[in-house]
Design a protein around this motif. Structure first.
Motif, PDB file in Angstrom:
ATOM      1  N   THR A  62      -3.563  10.837  -3.170  1.00 32.06           N
ATOM      2  CA  THR A  62      -3.107   9.455  -3.287  1.00 32.06           C
ATOM      3  C   THR A  62      -3.964   8.657  -4.263  1.00 32.06           C
ATOM      4  OG1 THR A  62      -2.292   9.517  -1.031  1.00 32.06           O
ATOM      5  CG2 THR A  62      -2.614   7.351  -1.994  1.00 32.06           C
ATOM      6  N   VAL A  63      -5.267   8.832  -4.191  1.00 26.76           N
ATOM      7  CA  VAL A  63      -6.123   8.050  -5.089  1.00 26.76           C
ATOM      8  C   VAL A  63      -6.370   8.769  -6.413  1.00 26.76           C
ATOM      9  CG1 VAL A  63      -7.215   6.820  -3.180  1.00 26.76           C
ATOM     10  CG2 VAL A  63      -8.288   8.915  -4.057  1.00 26.76           C
TER      11      VAL A  63
ATOM     12  N   ARG B  49       0.801  -1.224   0.000  1.00 29.24           N
ATOM     13  CA  ARG B  49       0.000   0.000   0.000  1.00 29.24           C
ATOM     14  C   ARG B  49       0.833   1.272   0.000  1.00 29.24           C
ATOM     15  NH1 ARG B  49      -2.738  -0.037   4.672  1.00 29.24           N
ATOM     16  NH2 ARG B  49      -2.696   2.061   5.510  1.00 29.24           N
TER      17      ARG B  49
ATOM     18  N   CYS C 200      -9.840  -5.714   6.593  1.00 22.83           N
ATOM     19  CA  CYS C 200      -9.952  -6.236   5.224  1.00 22.83           C
ATOM     20  C   CYS C 200     -11.011  -5.431   4.461  1.00 22.83           C
ATOM     21  CB  CYS C 200     -10.256  -7.732   5.191  1.00 22.83           C
ATOM     22  SG  CYS C 200      -8.884  -8.747   5.810  1.00 22.83           S
ATOM     23  N   GLU C 201     -11.188  -5.763   3.211  1.00 20.99           N
ATOM     24  CA  GLU C 201     -12.157  -5.009   2.420  1.00 20.99           C
ATOM     25  C   GLU C 201     -13.576  -5.311   2.895  1.00 20.99           C
ATOM     26  OE1 GLU C 201     -10.283  -4.313  -1.981  1.00 20.99           O
ATOM     27  OE2 GLU C 201     -11.620  -5.986  -1.684  1.00 20.99           O
TER      28      GLU C 201
ATOM     29  N   GLN D 103      -6.350  -7.382   0.653  1.00 17.29           N
ATOM     30  CA  GLN D 103      -6.660  -7.775   2.027  1.00 17.29           C
ATOM     31  C   GLN D 103      -5.430  -7.615   2.935  1.00 17.29           C
ATOM     32  OE1 GLN D 103      -9.740  -7.962   1.829  1.00 17.29           O
ATOM     33  NE2 GLN D 103      -9.836  -8.464  -0.351  1.00 17.29           N
TER      34      GLN D 103
ATOM     35  N   ALA E 285      -4.762  -4.022   3.655  1.00 20.16           N
ATOM     36  CA  ALA E 285      -5.885  -3.170   4.068  1.00 20.16           C
ATOM     37  C   ALA E 285      -5.524  -2.407   5.343  1.00 20.16           C
ATOM     38  CB  ALA E 285      -7.129  -4.035   4.292  1.00 20.16           C
ATOM     39  N   PRO E 286      -6.097  -1.191   5.509  1.00 19.53           N
ATOM     40  CA  PRO E 286      -5.819  -0.422   6.719  1.00 19.53           C
ATOM     41  C   PRO E 286      -6.118  -1.246   7.958  1.00 19.53           C
ATOM     42  CG  PRO E 286      -7.073   0.905   5.169  1.00 19.53           C
ATOM     43  CD  PRO E 286      -7.022  -0.490   4.603  1.00 19.53           C
TER      44      PRO E 286
ATOM     45  N   ARG F 210      -4.024  -2.506  -8.271  1.00 13.64           N
ATOM     46  CA  ARG F 210      -4.091  -3.824  -7.659  1.00 13.64           C
ATOM     47  C   ARG F 210      -5.384  -4.547  -8.039  1.00 13.64           C
ATOM     48  NH1 ARG F 210      -6.352  -0.165  -5.140  1.00 13.64           N
ATOM     49  NH2 ARG F 210      -8.045  -0.424  -3.642  1.00 13.64           N
TER      50      ARG F 210
ATOM     51  N   ASP G  72      -6.869   5.101   6.333  1.00 15.34           N
ATOM     52  CA  ASP G  72      -6.233   4.478   7.493  1.00 15.34           C
ATOM     53  C   ASP G  72      -6.079   5.466   8.647  1.00 15.34           C
ATOM     54  OD1 ASP G  72      -4.368   6.151   6.473  1.00 15.34           O
ATOM     55  OD2 ASP G  72      -2.874   4.613   6.033  1.00 15.34           O
TER      56      ASP G  72
ATOM     57  N   LEU H  47      -2.799   1.412  -6.823  1.00 13.47           N
ATOM     58  CA  LEU H  47      -4.139   1.674  -7.372  1.00 13.47           C
ATOM     59  C   LEU H  47      -4.489   0.703  -8.490  1.00 13.47           C
ATOM     60  CD1 LEU H  47      -4.109   5.592  -7.481  1.00 13.47           C
ATOM     61  CD2 LEU H  47      -4.970   4.098  -5.667  1.00 13.47           C
TER      62      LEU H  47
ATOM     63  N   ILE I 239     -11.331   3.508   0.125  1.00 15.47           N
ATOM     64  CA  ILE I 239     -11.299   2.640   1.308  1.00 15.47           C
ATOM     65  C   ILE I 239      -9.873   2.178   1.609  1.00 15.47           C
ATOM     66  CG2 ILE I 239     -12.013   0.382   2.202  1.00 15.47           C
ATOM     67  CD1 ILE I 239     -14.645   0.774   0.550  1.00 15.47           C
ATOM     68  N   ALA I 240      -9.144   1.823   0.553  1.00 18.46           N
ATOM     69  CA  ALA I 240      -7.806   1.252   0.747  1.00 18.46           C
ATOM     70  C   ALA I 240      -6.868   2.217   1.463  1.00 18.46           C
ATOM     71  CB  ALA I 240      -7.199   0.840  -0.590  1.00 18.46           C
ATOM     72  N   TYR I 241      -7.091   3.508   1.285  1.00 15.39           N
ATOM     73  CA  TYR I 241      -6.186   4.476   1.916  1.00 15.39           C
ATOM     74  C   TYR I 241      -6.813   5.182   3.116  1.00 15.39           C
ATOM     75  CZ  TYR I 241      -2.581   3.652  -1.530  1.00 15.39           C
ATOM     76  OH  TYR I 241      -1.600   3.063  -2.272  1.00 15.39           O
TER      77      TYR I 241
ATOM     78  N   THR J  42     -11.313   3.354   8.140  1.00 13.79           N
ATOM     79  CA  THR J  42     -12.260   2.251   7.958  1.00 13.79           C
ATOM     80  C   THR J  42     -12.659   1.711   9.328  1.00 13.79           C
ATOM     81  OG1 THR J  42     -10.474   0.645   7.813  1.00 13.79           O
ATOM     82  CG2 THR J  42     -11.287   1.536   5.751  1.00 13.79           C
TER      83      THR J  42
ATOM     84  N   MET K 296     -13.194   1.655  -3.904  1.00 13.83           N
ATOM     85  CA  MET K 296     -12.246   0.724  -3.286  1.00 13.83           C
ATOM     86  C   MET K 296     -10.899   1.402  -3.017  1.00 13.83           C
ATOM     87  SD  MET K 296     -13.306  -2.711  -5.388  1.00 13.83           S
ATOM     88  CE  MET K 296     -12.228  -3.860  -4.521  1.00 13.83           C
ATOM     89  N   ASN K 297     -10.516   2.304  -3.894  1.00  8.83           N
ATOM     90  CA  ASN K 297      -9.265   3.032  -3.654  1.00  8.83           C
ATOM     91  C   ASN K 297      -9.387   3.955  -2.448  1.00  8.83           C
ATOM     92  OD1 ASN K 297      -7.938   1.799  -5.737  1.00  8.83           O
ATOM     93  ND2 ASN K 297      -8.269   3.451  -7.202  1.00  8.83           N
TER      94      ASN K 297
END
Lengths: 441, 441, 441
Positions: free
Chosen positions: C412-413, A271, C368-369, A306, A309-310, A300, C401, A298, C397-399, C364, C394-395
């Protein structure tokens, strides 16, 4: 003039026979795998023959893992569409991609138009059968090439899916190979895809070969955790069961997927892109495959989603081959993946792991430059250009200050870590360099 | 409109007469220097006339310094090869490069073929005599141009080397010029090369000129340590004797070598490239010689190898001229080095040291912009473009926040530090800027 | 398939009617403004009709502010040059740029040559009247186009300036709009320029429109401090009176100036270029106006000089239009500035402020997702490319944190913060993301 031992390196590659990965792949190809079911079990049983350390685990349907629930187990005995003349025009027995993954049972007659709503094809690639699933909503469908679909005449069709969708379990495999340290490397791959050779049989066979190589190593400092799981739900279940120990021990990890062809290598970072896994992988690719494709996180599409993930935040990246149009179709066949492609992936990952095993800090034992001449490394007569013969060794010494690990040291002097390690081992034997108390990762 | 004093700058260059560096170089050129011996002593005696502060030290043969041992002292009275007719076909008296450095005594007859194993020439540069040494293994040899070698007929030759290789000492020179601070600048150059004008007489004569200029300064905050040593063994011996004080006091240092020609300047950074010495040198070169060649530390070939070794870690870099094919041959002669080349190097290093002497932090004494108009710096009538006349001054003020030293401040506003210092001194006189309690380095 | 509410965003733009900025600008254009005087007061009175919250302050002549002193107040009733036939050849009544700002009273006859020393024109732009001032040295002068000047025949002229330069006060306006937090945004613009439409009426009218929009917001966390001051002396006076609270509270600020034309946007950073104001402005410009001109702080020319001065150190930057040749001449007229130009600046600044209002950290709530399919965000049937539809979500969510604020998350996204905020608000409604206890700035 420069004495460099050939047997000192921990990159012990020549001794290990080439694993017959392509043969394994051909054997496993016909099996119908999915998130769950007997195809997964058959696949893991086969891999246990390659790596006896592999243990199989079952997780009951309905088990909750974070935001997800393990679905019912799915098994298929037969699935086809036949026309009024009793001819099977689409048949799961011919290619298991023909049946949408997790199709519920059906036995019905319908006309051509009604049938069409349950068919999936790719107009842009008229010869390929697409891979389609409906894991979490009950449905059914058939996948076929556009040409096949266009050839379906009007008339009535008999649709038969003899499947079961019932409480059972999700099956995954796990190999734990201890080293002298608790620090772990995680390797993860998938065993949930039906007959597609790259995504995903290249991952399991290359991973099995690596596991076999690791198990064969006589010296091994790191511990290895190698998992064969269904994508998404499998990794989420695994993380939910092992979160604490994963976060505590894993120093680097890779998702091994889509590695079996001979196209350009690619790299998918973690990440934030700055973990030990990223550093080792980039170092290896820079030297082995300088034209590799560097994706952004991005881009991925696999279970780094998973692991990274944060809150999970594992140092997991992926070395793959670059993205390809055949992805998730019948064109990912046994010709798409090659023995050379599998071998390249195996060697690339093996080099990453060898670097991780040796990623120590090294320091000179003396101040100023050592006198290389009296040890036979330097010509006794000094003339124009004579120093160039030992410039690699002198550069390694110059940066051995105990502040850089093997990867950074190698990047600084512009050499592959494998070459730097050879030089370091020669210098260690001469007492000029010492390996510091390890903090390998 | 803008009052800028001409006498306020500490870059006091106009007052100092041009030192006759080329004359010194011509006088020193014929002397046969080596790691040790009377040629080194003669060279240092000559330099003492230029800089009376220079002190000569002797280190006995056999003294151990880290991984090295001071070799025996070498002196030569005569060395030649003569043919059967008594004609000297190679003669040390004509060019001291003809004799391999540290050749042991020989008096022997041999035929042309036997002789050949002891001859050194450069086929790719047939007119040049190469420079060859064998300091740490007893041997002898003669160096000659490829043309000269090709002209040697068959027949027998009388080889004579009347040299001594015996316990004695290694000789080096040292100049210590104290300032008001203990913080030191180290300058190091070589006195171990026979008749080559660039590598290495340009270094000693430029360094002597700088030492003379430093000694003449009325104000001087930094202390200076200036050493004239044989390469490698000399610097290693010096470091081994002074390691503690060097590490404690030296804030910046330069190896002065290969600076006498008029080709492009070059820069060789310290090991990590980020010391004060690096910053000052890069700043000066960027403004004086924007096309300079920026080498990597991996390109090093001089005693930065010792000063920057792990554990020694001194902030030492080098401003040189760029690498040249004549290096270590007779083609580095009195025509290769020029008065203008020496003068350029002298001025470049002088500017570096002037920056180090003034590399303080500066801070505005008032909040918001000062009213420059009432002090005569700004036009009283404001019209399109009138501010541009004071934009340099306003930029300097804008970044005078006490957080940047002179070098960083100058880099930020895009001006040479010499110009920024003039502006600062004007502003200090007007009470608008204060120099902070010094932490010059 | 993806439910995105239209009413959740705090970027409440559609609800607010377009403010009639160009009309305000036309009304204000003829007024003769300067550092001080009744023109400033008339301008502020007009703006109070737009933003009733605006308060007017008077600072007496002679007041000291840091290195500066508030000058006498200047007012003009009449100013012209007439020829021997009584014809007014230059007349302040026709264009207030004709009179040099702060001209002292004059009533004198002089010949053409004598007059010339008091005339200002631009040979390179023969049709434009330049803008000239002499605030701090008593003087007088007339500005005219080069063509007009060339047409002045020889003979005698009667010069009349009926002005007063007397103790009075400096006038400025201030709007304070409290939010729920003490953290402030500072907006500053100028009310000291005579009839030039861009520099500076575009600034006050756009700033008034923004103030009006801020005052209308129902939710508002940040507090706003909006000032209308004469350039340099006005901002210095303001800073001297409010330094402590400005340094304590201001988290981001902008100088709003030269924004009314339709040419390329430009960005002038704060002194170190890394404040929240810089980050928000660059983010907005990157998405709204990717071809914007990025100036260095060395290119500054406006009151960022005061706000960013050492020791003041406020986080103040400026979004402007790019520099233009018409600057400070009569060519900055009502045609130079356009309704579309003003609207663009208004919307750009409004977007910056909206980002600042929402620049929180988001995290989040699950590991995990999340399973997006069961919430209707993801297609239930998974096929080639189906994930691309939710890749933005999804991007994000992924960042999420909790380590990145809205701006960094958006960068970032690779999406505009306005779009990211929409996604975040959807996810917050579904309980998948939480907004962390605010540290908005």
């Amino acid at each position: 003039m420069i004495e460099m031992s050939n047997n000192s390196s921990k990159f012990e590659t020549a001794m290990h026979p080439e694993p017959p990965m392509y043969g394994w792949l051909k054997d496993l190809f016909p099996i119908c795998r999915s998130l769950t079911g007997n195809g997964v079990r058959a696949t893991l049983r086969y891999l246990q023959k390659v790596v006896p350390e592999l243990r199989v685990h079952e997780v009951p349907s309905g088990t909750v893992a974070f935001d997800w629930t393990v679905p019912n187990e799915w098994n298929v005995s037969e699935a086809y569409v036949e026309n009024e003349r009793g001819e099977r025009v689409i048949d799961f027995a011919i290619n298991n991609l023909h049946l949408m993954g997790y199709s519920e049972p059906v036995d019905a007659w319908m006309d051509r138009k009604e049938l069409d709503a349950f068919l999936y094809s790719l107009p842009e690639y008229p010869d390929w059968i697409p891979y389609v699933t409906s894991y979490y909503t009950r449905s059914w469908g058939f996948c076929l090439s556009q040409k096949q679909r266009d050839a379906l005449s009007s008339g009535r069709y008999h649709v038969v899916v003899r499947s079961t969708l019932a409480a059972g379990s999700l099956t995954y495999g796990e190999i734990l190979i201890p080293g002298t340290m608790a620090d772990e490397v995680l390797l993860a791959t998938y065993i949930c895809h039906p007959s597609m050779a790259n995504n995903e049989l290249s991952g399991p066979v290359v991973t099995a070969a690596i596991a076999s190589w690791i198990a064969s190593l006589q010296e091994r400092r790191l511990s290895y955790r190698i998992i064969f799981v269904p994508e998404i739900i499998g990794s989420i279940v695994y993380i939910s069961k092992h979160l604490h120990e994963l976060k505590k021990n894993v120093r680097a990890g890779y998702v091994v997927t889509c590695v079996g062809d001979e196209r350009a290598y690619s790299f998918l970072p973690s990440r934030h892109g700055n973990t030990l896994a990223d550093r080792a992988a980039r170092h290896v690719l820079r030297h082995r495959a300088p034209g590799y494709v560097a994706y952004s996180f991005l881009d991925r599409g696999s279970d780094e989603r998973q692991y990274c993930a944060p809150g999970v935040d594992l140092p997991v990246a992926s070395i793959m081959r670059k993205k390809y149009p055949e992805y998730h179709t019948s064109a990912e066949d046994l010709a798409f993946v090659t023995p050379a492609g599998l071998k390249g992936a195996f060697e690339t990952y093996r080099e990453c792991l060898s670097i991780l095993e040796n990623n120590d800090y090294y320091r000179t034992t003396i101040l100023c430059e050592p006198q290389l001449g009296k040890r036979g490394f330097y010509p006794t007569i000094s003339r124009k250009g004579s120093a160039s013969k030992v410039s690699e060794m002198m550069n390694v010494i110059a940066y051995c200050d105990g502040q850089n690990d093997l990867i950074e040291l190698s990047d600084t002097v512009g050499l592959p870590a494998s070459r730097v390690l050879e030089i370091l081992q020669t210098l260690i034997r001469h007492g000029l360099i010492e390996r510091l108390a390890t903090s390998s990762c």
